[in-house]
Design a protein around this motif. Sequence first.
Motif, PDB file in Angstrom:
ATOM      1  N   LEU A   1       0.838  -1.208   0.000  1.00  0.00           N
ATOM      2  CA  LEU A   1       0.000   0.000   0.000  1.00  0.00           C
ATOM      3  C   LEU A   1       0.868   1.252   0.000  1.00  0.00           C
ATOM      4  CD1 LEU A   1      -2.863   1.152   0.089  1.00  0.00           C
ATOM      5  CD2 LEU A   1      -2.754   0.996   2.582  1.00  0.00           C
ATOM      6  N   ALA A   2       1.927   1.248   0.791  1.00  0.00           N
ATOM      7  CA  ALA A   2       2.831   2.401   0.823  1.00  0.00           C
ATOM      8  C   ALA A   2       3.512   2.604  -0.524  1.00  0.00           C
ATOM      9  CB  ALA A   2       3.870   2.216   1.926  1.00  0.00           C
ATOM     10  N   ALA A   3       3.891   1.509  -1.187  1.00  0.00           N
ATOM     11  CA  ALA A   3       4.511   1.621  -2.508  1.00  0.00           C
ATOM     12  C   ALA A   3       3.530   2.201  -3.525  1.00  0.00           C
ATOM     13  CB  ALA A   3       5.011   0.255  -2.974  1.00  0.00           C
ATOM     14  N   LEU A   4       2.279   1.761  -3.470  1.00  0.00           N
ATOM     15  CA  LEU A   4       1.265   2.309  -4.378  1.00  0.00           C
ATOM     16  C   LEU A   4       1.053   3.801  -4.136  1.00  0.00           C
ATOM     17  CD1 LEU A   4      -1.469  -0.483  -4.348  1.00  0.00           C
ATOM     18  CD2 LEU A   4      -0.051   0.211  -6.287  1.00  0.00           C
ATOM     19  N   LEU A   5       0.964   4.185  -2.876  1.00  0.00           N
ATOM     20  CA  LEU A   5       0.758   5.597  -2.557  1.00  0.00           C
ATOM     21  C   LEU A   5       1.983   6.438  -2.910  1.00  0.00           C
ATOM     22  CD1 LEU A   5      -1.158   5.220   0.821  1.00  0.00           C
ATOM     23  CD2 LEU A   5      -2.097   5.777  -1.433  1.00  0.00           C
TER      24      LEU A   5
END
Length: 112
Positions: free
Chosen positions: A6-10
Motif C-alpha cells: 500500500l505504501a509503494a502504491l501511494l
Amino acid sequence: MRFVYLAALLGASGCLCLLDARWRLYFWRAPVRAAVVTAAVTAFLLLWDAAGIAAGIFLRGFSPLTTGVKLAPQLPLEEPVFLAFLVYLVAVLLFGARRMLDARRSPGGRRA
C-alpha cells in the motif's frame, strides 16, 4: 511489513502527481474531468474484478506485504488503490506521449 505494498502504491501515486503537476497533463489540466474519469474507470474495473471474483477466476493470494484488510471476499484494500493508480498512470502516459508527439510536429520545437 504489512503496509509495504500500500505504501509503494501511494508513493508511486505521489510521484505521478509530481509529474502531472509539473507538466499539467491530467489532474492539473482539468481536475474535475480527471476526477470523474478516474472514478468512473476505477469503478468499472472494480465491477470487472467483482465479476471475476464471483466467477471464481480472481482469487486473493496471501502476502506478508499487504495489509490483510478485505473490502469484500477476495477483494483486498489495496485493489481499488492499485486500480486508481493504474488509471492515473495510463492517463499521465497517454497525455505525456501526446504532448511529446505534438512538440515533435510543431515547427517551434519543444513546448512547455
